[in-house]
Structures are given as structure tokens and as C-alpha cells.
Motif scaffolding. Structure first.
Motif, PDB file in Angstrom:
ATOM      1  N   LYS A 124       0.848  -1.192   0.000  1.00 56.86           N
ATOM      2  CA  LYS A 124       0.000   0.000   0.000  1.00 56.86           C
ATOM      3  C   LYS A 124       0.880   1.237   0.000  1.00 56.86           C
ATOM      4  CE  LYS A 124      -2.496   0.988   3.710  1.00 56.86           C
ATOM      5  NZ  LYS A 124      -3.625   0.980   4.663  1.00 56.86           N
ATOM      6  N   LEU A 140       1.029   7.272   3.454  1.00 50.26           N
ATOM      7  CA  LEU A 140       0.889   6.062   4.269  1.00 50.26           C
ATOM      8  C   LEU A 140       1.308   4.880   3.412  1.00 50.26           C
ATOM      9  CD1 LEU A 140      -0.145   4.644   6.868  1.00 50.26           C
ATOM     10  CD2 LEU A 140      -2.391   4.519   5.752  1.00 50.26           C
ATOM     11  N   CYS A 141       2.118   4.001   3.974  1.00 47.66           N
ATOM     12  CA  CYS A 141       2.496   2.791   3.247  1.00 47.66           C
ATOM     13  C   CYS A 141       2.494   1.614   4.216  1.00 47.66           C
ATOM     14  CB  CYS A 141       3.869   2.934   2.581  1.00 47.66           C
ATOM     15  SG  CYS A 141       5.263   2.937   3.740  1.00 47.66           S
ATOM     16  N   SER A 142       2.475   0.404   3.665  1.00 48.47           N
ATOM     17  CA  SER A 142       2.494  -0.780   4.524  1.00 48.47           C
ATOM     18  C   SER A 142       3.150  -1.935   3.783  1.00 48.47           C
ATOM     19  CB  SER A 142       1.074  -1.162   4.949  1.00 48.47           C
ATOM     20  OG  SER A 142       0.299  -1.551   3.834  1.00 48.47           O
ATOM     21  N   THR A 175       1.254  -6.998   9.460  1.00 47.53           N
ATOM     22  CA  THR A 175       1.408  -5.813   8.609  1.00 47.53           C
ATOM     23  C   THR A 175       2.062  -4.688   9.401  1.00 47.53           C
ATOM     24  OG1 THR A 175      -0.517  -6.363   7.252  1.00 47.53           O
ATOM     25  CG2 THR A 175       0.170  -4.060   7.282  1.00 47.53           C
ATOM     26  N   ARG A 176       3.046  -4.051   8.786  1.00 39.72           N
ATOM     27  CA  ARG A 176       3.666  -2.870   9.383  1.00 39.72           C
ATOM     28  C   ARG A 176       3.253  -1.660   8.576  1.00 39.72           C
ATOM     29  NH1 ARG A 176      10.135  -1.609  10.520  1.00 39.72           N
ATOM     30  NH2 ARG A 176       9.759   0.021  12.093  1.00 39.72           N
ATOM     31  N   GLU A 177       2.721  -0.661   9.251  1.00 37.21           N
ATOM     32  CA  GLU A 177       2.299   0.571   8.592  1.00 37.21           C
ATOM     33  C   GLU A 177       3.268   1.692   8.936  1.00 37.21           C
ATOM     34  OE1 GLU A 177      -2.384   0.595   7.736  1.00 37.21           O
ATOM     35  OE2 GLU A 177      -1.872   1.014   9.819  1.00 37.21           O
ATOM     36  N   ARG A 212       3.401   4.190  12.055  1.00 38.71           N
ATOM     37  CA  ARG A 212       2.105   4.865  12.178  1.00 38.71           C
ATOM     38  C   ARG A 212       1.601   4.747  13.609  1.00 38.71           C
ATOM     39  NH1 ARG A 212      -3.555   3.494   8.937  1.00 38.71           N
ATOM     40  NH2 ARG A 212      -4.625   5.431   9.514  1.00 38.71           N
TER      41      ARG A 212
END
Length: 486
Positions: free
Chosen positions: A179, A193-195, A203-205, A262
Motif C-alpha cells: 500500500k 501512508l504505506c504498509s 502488517t507494518r504501517e 504509524r
């Protein structure tokens, strides 16, 4: 300050329709509506440019037709008012509509009471006249929006992924972003924002904070590396974003950026529009507690930061010394950077310089934009304080004056203040409150001036920046002027 033109606003809206809205539209009806909106907006752009000349010419020609038609009908000649140099479209439109009604009436008379080649020719002539406005305006070209050529590129998913994989923790174990999206928000920086999936499947955001390719402020903690360094200098247990890595001139990206994990929560409101929904009292008491904690952080915590990014002796002086140094810095910045002319800014600087109280207290770290639009709330409690680009050293009253109007709408100010004091805050000096509010307006008004300048020069075509003139600039001008009465 020079006001944005209608043409500028209209072209900004069309750009937003093209670049932001049209790609998200799916239904055929909505796509058609977008195209019709663009056509309508471009018509308005013509009316702000050359269409007044076209309609004025039509009026002149239409009057000639009317004279000839009245002669043929044997009626009295009209007396026309002088058009002069009038080029306001709506005024000309009213004259055009009145002329059209007159031509309609005499056309009916000619058709009903007269005949022959002359009448037929006049009726055709008036029909061609009515068409002429549409034909001539259709031929008008709308001006291309001003463009500022940037040789570098916006941040992309692949560029960000490459940077993340260049970090030590990912050497030999690269990740793939699933993302990457831009987040709407503040005006000073870009936020993404990325993940990605970690090896354990979770999942790491990450949040990316990036310099705008055409920054609206290039001074103090508004500079991204300055802000990054300040966040790194804050105590580890303070609820502020914790930068993970800084990207300076990465690949061909058009601005530096840094990444951070995040934080949980959502922003509860906007500065101009207040809270999005009702919040429990604990949220406002959390604000008081975190502001008290911030103002009680020992100054020596920031020794290395001040040595590199500020005046090293600013931590050894008084509050008054801090503001003198700050104002000297802003005065130099105003001279160095190109801004729109603004008598208001001259007044503002003069008032701040001539009304600076001789405050002998030691300064504290001031957030500078501490309010509901710069916090995250998670499950009814504040989880993080965001956006430190207005931070600097000065008086606690700067933050307190800035937040008081919003707090007072939700809980008693004395309750907030007592909670602030119980968590390390300093007893405010009411005489400094007005000064703090006026000073808080300086940075925002300078940034707003530069943002509007960039729009007018074509250096930025982001519709968000139209909100500066339509909201932030008048609000902060009013804030300062009202506070300077005391």
C-alpha cells in the motif's frame, strides 16, 4: 497581499478534477458529470478573460440590427446608453439580455405585420446575430495554467520501497510495499501512508513526512531536517512521532522525507472548523497533561539540537531574548525570500518588535501549533502529538493562548489550566497571552503569503492551497489584530 484571481481558482479546480477526481470516478453518469463540470468551469474562465470583449461586440452589432429592423417596421429609433469601457461580464450580460428582448419583440412585429425580401433578410440577420456569441466564444482559447518545471519527480511507491530496503534492517531481507497512498492534511508538508508484510505475517504501517517540492516556509523547524532533528531530540517517552530514517536527496525525488511507524488513532478536528464529533473530557485533559509535560522538558535536552539548528545561546537567555532572536531571524528570512507585498505583515512585525515584554523567565520548547488538529485520538485518549514544524523556544503562553479558544468551547479553562499545572506546566502570565497569540500568527501568515505567491506564480497547482486565502489567512490576520488590542 495580492488576491488570487478567479482564473487562478477556476484552473485549480479543473486541475483537481482532472488529476484527483476523474481517476476515482467509476460510473458513466459521474464521468459525464465531471466532463460537464470541466466544460462549465472553462466557460467561466473565458468570461474572466476574453468573453466580455465578444459580448460587447455582439451588443454593438445587435444594436445596428435593431436600428435597421425598427426602420423597416416604421417604429421610432431607440436611444442607447453608452457602454464605454465596461468589460464586466455580468453587466454586459444584462445589456445583452435587454437587447435580445427588444430584438425578439421587433422580430415578432416584422413577421406578423410585414413581408418581403427585406424582412426575410432582417430575420435571418438577427438569427445569425444570436448565433454569433456562441460561435465566437467557442473559438476562444482558455489560457494554459502556469507551469513550474521541476526536474525532479514526486515520491513514488518504487522509490519509497527502494529507500526502505536500503535500511540495515532490510538488507538481505527486502520487503514489498502493498500500500502507498497520499494523505490529505496539513499544508506545510506532504504525508503518505504505506504498509508491508513482515516475515511473521503481520502488517507494518509507516507514515512518510516529506517536504513539498515548492515549500511554503524555509525557516526554522519548518525545514524538514530541522523538524526531524527536533523529534529525535524529544524525550523517548513523550508521545510524539519517532522518526526511523531520513532520506536526503533520495534518487530523483523532489523533496527530502523521513519515515516513522504509524501511531494509532485519528485526528479529531480541524483548526478552523472545530471537532468532528464530541470527545470525552479526558481528551482535553490529556492535552493539558501533554502540554504541561512538554513545557517542563529540561532545556539541556535540546543542547545539541540548538547548537546545530538554532542560536546556541538561546537556551541560556530569557524569554525576551528568545523572541528578540526569533524576530531577527524572521526579519532576515522575509528579506531573503520573495513574498507578496503585504502592509499587514509590516504592521505585524512592527507590533511584535515594539511590544515585546521584558520577560526574564527561562524559555521552554513551544510546539507552536498545539491544538486539536495536530493530535491523534485512539479509544478516547490522545495517542500522539503531531506536526512540529512550528516549534521553537519561547514562552509557555504562546501555546496556551493558541489553544485556549478551542478548549474553552468544551471544558472550563481553569480546569484545563489546573491539570496543565499539575503536570509540570508553568503558571501563565496573562500579560504574555496576547503577545503569544500575535506571535503565533506570524508564522502562519508568512506561510500563507508564500503559499499564495507560489499559486500565483504557477509553482504549485494544488487545490488545497486555495484554502489558505479562503480560510487561514483571514482567520490568523483577525487573530493577531484582535489580540493586539490589549
Amino acid at each position: 497581499m495580492n488576491i488570487n484571481s478567479n482564473e487562478n481558482y477556476l484552473s485549480l479546480v479543473i486541475t483537481a478534477l482532472d488529476e484527483l477526481i476523474a481517476p476515482e470516478v467509476n460510473s458513466a453518469a459521474a464521468k459525464t458529470a465531471v466532463e460537464m463540470m470541466k466544460t462549465t468551469l472553462n466557460e467561466l474562465r473565458k468570461r474572466e478573460a476574453d468573453a466580455p470583449v465578444v459580448i460587447k461586440t455582439c451588443i454593438v452589432e445587435g444594436r445596428k440590427v435593431l436600428v435597421d429592423m425598427l426602420l423597416c417596421a416604421g417604429e421610432a429609433q431607440p436611444i442607447f446608453k453608452e457602454i464605454g469601457n465596461e468589460l464586466h461580464f455580468d453587466c454586459l450580460l444584462l445589456e445583452y439580455q435587454q437587447l435580445t428582448s427588444q430584438l425578439h419583440a421587433v422580430s415578432e412585429t416584422l413577421r406578423a405585420e410585414h413581408s418581403g425580401d427585406q424582412v426575410a433578410g432582417l430575420l435571418r440577420r438577427v438569427a445569425e446575430w444570436e448565433l454569433s456569441y456562441y460561435t465566437n466564444t467557442a473559438a476562444l482559447k482558455v489560457a494554459e495554467a502556469p507551469k513550474f518545471e521541476n526536474p525532479r519527480q514526486p515520491l513514488t511507491k518504487s522509490a519509497l520501497q527502494d529507500f526502505i530496503n536500503s535500511l540495515d534492517e532490510h538488507i538481505g531481507a527486502p520487503v514489498q510495499l502493498d500500500k502507498f497512498e497520499s494523505l490529505m492534511g496539513g499544508f506545510g508538508k506532504q504525508t503518505f501512508l504505506c504498509s508491508y508484510k513482515k516475515p511473521d505475517g503481520r502488517t507494518r504501517e509507516l507514515v512518510v513526512r516529506k517536504s513539498d517540492p515548492m515549500p511554503i516556509m524555509l525557516h526554522g523547524s519548518c525545514l524538514l531536517d530541522n523538524e526531524h532533528a527536533l523529534l529525535c531530540a524529544l524525550p523517548e517517552d513523550y508521545p510524539a512521532p519517532k522518526p526511523l530514517a531520513y532520506a536526503a536527496q533520495w534518487q530523483n525525488v523532489d523533496g527530502d522525507f523521513y519515515i516513522m511507524d504509524r501511531s494509532a488513532g485519528e485526528v479529531p478536528g480541524a483548526f478552523l472548523h472545530g471537532m468532528n464529533k464530541e470527545m470525552p473530557e479526558e481528551v482535553f485533559l490529556d492535552l493539558a497533561e501533554m502540554l504541561g509535560q512538554l513545557h517542563s522538558v529540561p532545556l539541556n535536552t535540546f543542547s545539541d539540537y540548538a547548537e546545530k539548528y538554532d542560536a546556541p545561546n538561546i537556551l541560556q537567555g530569557t524569554v525576551a531574548d528568545s523572541y528578540r532572536a526569533n524576530l531577527a531571524g524572521w526579519a532576515g528570512y522575509i528579506q531573503e525570500q520573495e513574498h507578496l507585498p503585504s502592509p499587514y505583515l509590516i504592521w505585524l512585525m512592527n507590533w511584535l518588535e515594539t511590544n515585546l515584554p521584558e520577560d526574564t523567565r527561562t524559555p521552554v520548547l513551544v510546539h507552536g501549533d498545539f491544538n486539536i488538529h495536530n493530535v491523534l485520538v485512539n479509544e478516547g485518549r490522545i495517542s500522539a502529538i503531531l506536526d512540529w514544524e512550528c516549534a521553537g523556544f519561547g514562552a509557555t503562553e504562546q501555546d496556551l493562548a493558541y489553544i485556549r479558544p478551542h478548549i474553552s468551547q468544551h471544558i472550563e479553562w481553569t480546569k484545563f489550566l489546573n491539570h496543565y499545572l499539575a503536570h509540570g506546566g508553568r503558571e501563565p502570565d496573562e500579560a504574555m497571552m496576547n503577545y503569544g497569540m500575535v506571535y503565533a500568527a506570524l508564522r502562519t501568515n508568512l506561510a500563507g503569503n508564500k503559499a499564495t505567491f507560489n499559486l500565483q506564480q504557477g509553482r504549485n497547482r494544488d487545490l488545497r492551497y486555495s484554502m489558505v486565502e479562503l480560510g487561514f489567512t483571514p482567520s490568523f490576520m483577525n487573530l493577531a489584530l484582535n489580540s493586539a488590542k490589549g
